[in-house]
Scaffold this motif. Sequence first.
Motif, PDB file in Angstrom:
ATOM      1  N   LYS A 220       0.750  -1.177  -0.044  1.00  0.00           N
ATOM      2  CA  LYS A 220       0.088   0.044   0.078  1.00  0.00           C
ATOM      3  C   LYS A 220       0.649   1.184  -0.091  1.00  0.00           C
ATOM      4  N   LEU A 221       2.043   1.211   0.304  1.00  0.00           N
ATOM      5  CA  LEU A 221       2.811   2.699   0.159  1.00  0.00           C
ATOM      6  C   LEU A 221       3.583   2.831  -0.938  1.00  0.00           C
ATOM      7  N   HIS A 222       3.322   1.762  -1.995  1.00  0.00           N
ATOM      8  CA  HIS A 222       3.991   1.838  -3.096  1.00  0.00           C
ATOM      9  C   HIS A 222       3.087   2.326  -4.276  1.00  0.00           C
ATOM     10  N   TYR A 223       3.428   2.972  -5.410  1.00  0.00           N
ATOM     11  CA  TYR A 223       2.557   3.381  -6.478  1.00  0.00           C
ATOM     12  C   TYR A 223       3.236   2.871  -7.898  1.00  0.00           C
ATOM     13  N   ILE A 224       2.378   2.792  -8.851  1.00  0.00           N
ATOM     14  CA  ILE A 224       2.973   2.387 -10.397  1.00  0.00           C
ATOM     15  C   ILE A 224       2.770   3.681 -11.153  1.00  0.00           C
TER      16      ILE A 224
ATOM     17  N   ILE B   2      11.026  -7.798   2.706  1.00  0.00           N
ATOM     18  CA  ILE B   2      10.287  -6.675   3.191  1.00  0.00           C
ATOM     19  C   ILE B   2      10.853  -6.207   4.183  1.00  0.00           C
ATOM     20  N   LYS B   3      10.701  -4.784   4.436  1.00  0.00           N
ATOM     21  CA  LYS B   3      11.124  -4.177   5.789  1.00  0.00           C
ATOM     22  C   LYS B   3       9.777  -3.312   6.244  1.00  0.00           C
ATOM     23  N   ARG B   4       9.997  -3.573   7.541  1.00  0.00           N
ATOM     24  CA  ARG B   4       8.901  -3.005   8.418  1.00  0.00           C
ATOM     25  C   ARG B   4       9.228  -1.455   8.702  1.00  0.00           C
ATOM     26  N   VAL B   5       8.336  -0.623   8.623  1.00  0.00           N
ATOM     27  CA  VAL B   5       8.552   0.991   8.652  1.00  0.00           C
ATOM     28  C   VAL B   5       7.572   1.529   9.928  1.00  0.00           C
ATOM     29  N   ASN B   6       7.953   2.542  10.465  1.00  0.00           N
ATOM     30  CA  ASN B   6       7.182   3.222  11.431  1.00  0.00           C
ATOM     31  C   ASN B   6       5.931   3.277  10.914  1.00  0.00           C
ATOM     32  N   SER B   7       4.757   3.431  11.921  1.00  0.00           N
ATOM     33  CA  SER B   7       3.361   3.683  11.115  1.00  0.00           C
ATOM     34  C   SER B   7       3.367   5.059  10.542  1.00  0.00           C
ATOM     35  N   VAL B   8       2.538   5.021   9.297  1.00  0.00           N
ATOM     36  CA  VAL B   8       2.347   6.287   8.623  1.00  0.00           C
ATOM     37  C   VAL B   8       0.823   6.577   8.804  1.00  0.00           C
ATOM     38  N   GLY B   9       0.085   5.926   9.478  1.00  0.00           N
ATOM     39  CA  GLY B   9      -1.227   6.148   9.538  1.00  0.00           C
ATOM     40  C   GLY B   9      -2.173   6.125   8.270  1.00  0.00           C
TER      41      GLY B   9
ATOM     42  N   HIS C 112      -1.928   8.328   5.854  1.00  0.00           N
ATOM     43  CA  HIS C 112      -0.975   9.008   4.793  1.00  0.00           C
ATOM     44  C   HIS C 112       0.150   8.149   4.158  1.00  0.00           C
ATOM     45  N   TRP C 113      -0.248   7.479   3.152  1.00  0.00           N
ATOM     46  CA  TRP C 113       0.417   6.164   2.645  1.00  0.00           C
ATOM     47  C   TRP C 113       1.446   6.750   1.682  1.00  0.00           C
ATOM     48  N   ILE C 114       2.572   7.005   2.255  1.00  0.00           N
ATOM     49  CA  ILE C 114       3.910   7.469   1.600  1.00  0.00           C
ATOM     50  C   ILE C 114       5.156   6.767   2.343  1.00  0.00           C
ATOM     51  N   THR C 115       6.099   6.418   1.629  1.00  0.00           N
ATOM     52  CA  THR C 115       7.233   5.614   2.252  1.00  0.00           C
ATOM     53  C   THR C 115       8.177   6.719   2.843  1.00  0.00           C
ATOM     54  N   PRO C 116       8.579   6.171   4.177  1.00  0.00           N
ATOM     55  CA  PRO C 116       9.345   7.229   4.999  1.00  0.00           C
ATOM     56  C   PRO C 116      10.784   6.988   4.487  1.00  0.00           C
ATOM     57  N   ASN C 117      11.390   7.854   3.506  1.00  0.00           N
ATOM     58  CA  ASN C 117      12.582   7.505   3.102  1.00  0.00           C
ATOM     59  C   ASN C 117      13.879   8.538   4.328  1.00  0.00           C
ATOM     60  N   ASN C 118      14.774   8.071   4.176  1.00  0.00           N
ATOM     61  CA  ASN C 118      15.907   8.704   4.925  1.00  0.00           C
ATOM     62  C   ASN C 118      16.696   9.821   4.304  1.00  0.00           C
ATOM     63  N   CYS C 119      16.650   9.690   2.901  1.00  0.00           N
ATOM     64  CA  CYS C 119      17.244  10.696   1.997  1.00  0.00           C
ATOM     65  C   CYS C 119      16.346  10.770   0.864  1.00  0.00           C
ATOM     66  N   LYS C 120      16.788  12.015   0.133  1.00  0.00           N
ATOM     67  CA  LYS C 120      16.017  12.159  -1.216  1.00  0.00           C
ATOM     68  C   LYS C 120      16.272  11.127  -2.275  1.00  0.00           C
ATOM     69  N   MET C 121      15.286  10.769  -3.028  1.00  0.00           N
ATOM     70  CA  MET C 121      15.681   9.402  -3.924  1.00  0.00           C
ATOM     71  C   MET C 121      15.557  10.193  -5.384  1.00  0.00           C
TER      72      MET C 121
ATOM     73  N   ASN D  14      -2.675  -8.129  11.675  1.00  0.00           N
ATOM     74  CA  ASN D  14      -3.882  -7.845  11.393  1.00  0.00           C
ATOM     75  C   ASN D  14      -4.459  -7.152  10.443  1.00  0.00           C
ATOM     76  N   GLY D  15      -3.521  -7.138   9.537  1.00  0.00           N
ATOM     77  CA  GLY D  15      -3.734  -6.031   8.127  1.00  0.00           C
ATOM     78  C   GLY D  15      -3.445  -4.488   8.404  1.00  0.00           C
ATOM     79  N   VAL D  16      -2.830  -4.232   9.444  1.00  0.00           N
ATOM     80  CA  VAL D  16      -2.560  -2.771   9.625  1.00  0.00           C
ATOM     81  C   VAL D  16      -1.073  -2.521   9.824  1.00  0.00           C
ATOM     82  N   GLY D  17      -0.250  -3.489   9.731  1.00  0.00           N
ATOM     83  CA  GLY D  17       1.146  -3.061   9.688  1.00  0.00           C
ATOM     84  C   GLY D  17       1.488  -2.169   8.519  1.00  0.00           C
ATOM     85  N   ASP D  18       2.674  -1.669   8.599  1.00  0.00           N
ATOM     86  CA  ASP D  18       3.222  -0.970   7.288  1.00  0.00           C
ATOM     87  C   ASP D  18       4.538  -1.629   6.951  1.00  0.00           C
TER      88      ASP D  18
END
Length: 440
Positions: A40-44, A218-225, A227-236, A347-351
Motif C-alpha cells: 500500500k505504500l507503493h505506486y506504479i 520486506i522492511k517494516r517501517v514506522n506507522s504512517v497512519g 497517509h500512505w507514503i514511504t518514509p525515506n531517510n534521504c532524497k531519491m 491483522n492487516g494494519v502493519g506498514d
Amino acid sequence: MVSSFEHTLIKNIKLSSIGPSNATGTDVTHQPTSMDLTMKLHYIFGVYIFRSQAVLGLSVKHIKESMFFWLNEYYVTCGRFRRTEAGRPYLKCNDCGIRFVEAQCDKSVDEWLEMRDCSLDRLLVYHQPIGPEMSFSPTVYIQITWFKCGGMSLGISWAHILGDIFSVCDFMNKWNPFMTISEASTLPNSTKLPSPITVTPKSQISSQLSNSEDPLSIKRVNSVGDHWITPNNCKMDSFSFHLTPTQISLLQSKISGTIPIFESLCAIIWKCVAQIRDGSGPNKVTICKKDPHNWKLSGQLSNSQIISCAEANFPIKDANLEKLAAILVKEGKDERGAIEEAMERENGVGDFIVYGANLTFVNMEEADVYGLELKADFVSFGIQGVGDEGCVVVIPEAKDFDKDVQKLGRFVTITLPEDEMAKLKPELKKNDFLLETNFE
C-alpha cells in the motif's frame, strides 16, 4: 524541487473525475488481500507517448466518454478507502471515480524524446498519495497531455494496493474495445450491475502462523497512519536509459551466453551499486517477476507477481559476474507466503515496504506494455515510494512481432538515493551501460 524550466513544460492543467456509467450499487466493498495491503505504500507510474498519426481525430470528449464504459468493468478502481473498526483498510466501491487530468506541452513529441531525460516523464503523470484523508483520495490518476505537434501522452498513477504492474497493463489494454469505437454514442452499455472483477485469491498462508520473523524481502517501517507514503531517510532520484540489442549482446558477453538478459543486466547493476557503496554490500536483493502459473483470470486485478529474495555470502564488489547472475537465476526464494503471514500477524494494519527494502529488480519482460491499440512510440514504467536501498525496472522496447522478446532492446529505470545516483552513472558508463548519447 521542480525547476522553473519544468514549470514551463506542462501548463493549463485541468482536473475532473470520471466514474463508471452504471451505478455499482449500495454497500459494495472490496477487501484487499494481505499481499495487497503489504504494497500500500507503493505506486506504479506508466507513461505512453503517441505521435500525432496515432491519435488523429481523438478528442478529450471521446476519451472521457469511452472511460465511463471501460470503468464499468473496473469499478473497484473508482472507490475510496476506509478502515474497519479494527483498523484494516478496505475499499468502498462508491463510484467516486478516478481522477482525470488534462494538460498541454509546448514541446513536440520529437523534442520531448530528444531531451533524453526520462525523469521529466513524471511531469506527464499527475500523482497524489492516498491520504491523509483516505475517503477523499483517488486510487488512480490518468493524465492526458497534448504536445504542440498534435501528439499525446497518457500517464497513469496507480495505487499498488489495487494490483501489480502486470495488472496495470491488463487494465490499460482492456480499454481497447471502448477506444476503438468511433462514436461514443454507440458504446456498449448494460443495465446489469457489475460483479466484482477483483476476487480474493487463494491464500498462500499456511494454516498455522508459526514463523515470527519477517521475510527478507520486506522492511517494516514506522506507522504512517492514513497517509500512505514511504518514509525515506534521504532524497531519491530516478534515471532511465535505453539499451540497444547490440549493447545487450556486449553486456551478456561479460557473463555467459546461457544467462538470460534480465539476470545478466541485473548482475552487472548489482555489482556497480556495490562498487559505489561503502563495504561489500548489498548482499541481499529482491526480484519481482510475473508468475508463469498465475491463477489470475483476464480482467482481474491482483498483486500476484513472484517476490523472491536472493542472498550472496561473499563481497559483491569483487564478485564474478557469472556467479552473481547464477544466484539471481537459481537461488531466489519465493517469499509471498511469508509476506502474507507477516501482514496477518499485524491483522492487516502493519506498514511495510517491498521495493527498496533491499535493492530490488523488477522484470517486466512478460508484461504486455504495448498492448494498447492506439500504438505508442514509447512506453515507460516506474515505481513511486521506493525505499532507500533502491529499485531497478527493466522493460522491453516496442515489440517487433518478427522478433522474440530476447532479441529486443531494453529500457532501464534506476531509482537510488540522490547522492548515490551521481556516483552510479560513471560506474554504469565504465561497464558499457551508458553511451555518450544517454549519459549526463
